[in-house]
Design a protein around this motif. Structure first.
Motif, PDB file in Angstrom:
ATOM      1  N   ARG A  79       0.831  -1.205   0.000  1.00  0.00           N
ATOM      2  CA  ARG A  79       0.000   0.000   0.000  1.00  0.00           C
ATOM      3  C   ARG A  79       0.860   1.249   0.000  1.00  0.00           C
ATOM      4  O   ARG A  79       0.539   2.247  -0.646  1.00  0.00           O
ATOM      5  N   ASP A  80       1.991   1.185   0.714  1.00  0.00           N
ATOM      6  CA  ASP A  80       2.883   2.337   0.775  1.00  0.00           C
ATOM      7  C   ASP A  80       4.262   1.840   1.187  1.00  0.00           C
ATOM      8  O   ASP A  80       4.374   0.901   1.973  1.00  0.00           O
ATOM      9  N   MET A  81       5.306   2.470   0.642  1.00  0.00           N
ATOM     10  CA  MET A  81       6.664   2.079   1.014  1.00  0.00           C
ATOM     11  C   MET A  81       7.600   3.267   0.847  1.00  0.00           C
ATOM     12  O   MET A  81       7.473   4.041  -0.097  1.00  0.00           O
ATOM     13  N   SER A  82       8.515   3.383   1.800  1.00  0.00           N
ATOM     14  CA  SER A  82       9.507   4.448   1.767  1.00  0.00           C
ATOM     15  C   SER A  82      10.829   3.889   2.275  1.00  0.00           C
ATOM     16  O   SER A  82      10.854   3.177   3.282  1.00  0.00           O
ATOM     17  N   PHE A  83      11.920   4.209   1.575  1.00  0.00           N
ATOM     18  CA  PHE A  83      13.249   3.797   2.018  1.00  0.00           C
ATOM     19  C   PHE A  83      14.176   5.001   1.924  1.00  0.00           C
ATOM     20  O   PHE A  83      14.303   5.616   0.863  1.00  0.00           O
TER      21      PHE A  83
END
Length: 168
Positions: free
Chosen positions: A30-34
């Protein structure tokens, strides 16, 4: 003679109990941040001892379809250098599944959705975390198995201790 009676009652009890049926209809990020702070900030210390913290939270909601539920597992992985506390990376992933669940008694549905469903999704989100950390320039991070039952119990205990806010 008593054994035969118990056996017959046991079979009758099993027939009377509703059959639990669960099916995974879909899985998705649904959502991803790195954020790679090492690359962004130019940290050059050769004395890097990572301290990794993993936070997990869960959410479940009824969908408009009969017996369908959204279950979202949210993972926040933070890695800091033990030597100086500098952040190395932050990874946030919201991984969801759409489940069809039938035959679970209403009073057991909430724990079922927040224990059994995330347990099925976990191997997939674990692989995503491993792949993203590896592709982000770090050794692949294979997070430990999450005890969703213990997590559910902790959250229930926390909510029981928090006083309810009066409605205005």
């Amino acid at each position: 003679m008593a054994e035969e009676t118990n056996g017959a009652n046991g079979a009758a009890d099993q027939a009377a109990a509703p059959q639990v049926r669960m099916q995974v209809l879909a899985q998705f990020v649904r959502d991803m941040s790195f954020e790679n702070m090492v690359a962004r900030n130019g940290i050059t210390s050769s004395d890097v001892q990572p301290d990794i913290q993993v936070g997990v939270s869960l959410d479940a909601r009824k969908r408009t379809g009969d017996h369908q539920y959204d279950v979202i597992s949210k993972f926040k992985v933070t890695s800091k250098n033990k030597a100086n506390g500098e952040a190395l990376f932050i990874l946030e992933v919201e991984y969801g599944g759409i489940f069809h669940v039938e035959g679970v008694p209403e009073e057991q549905l909430h724990p079922f959705l927040l224990i059994e469903c995330p347990r099925l999704l976990f191997p997939f989100v674990r692989r995503i975390i491993s792949d993203v950390t590896r592709d982000g320039g770090f050794p692949p991070l294979n997070i430990d198995t999450v005890d969703f039952l213990a997590l559910y119990r902790q959250e229930a205990a926390r909510r029981a201790q928090t006083p309810a806010t009066p409605a205005h």
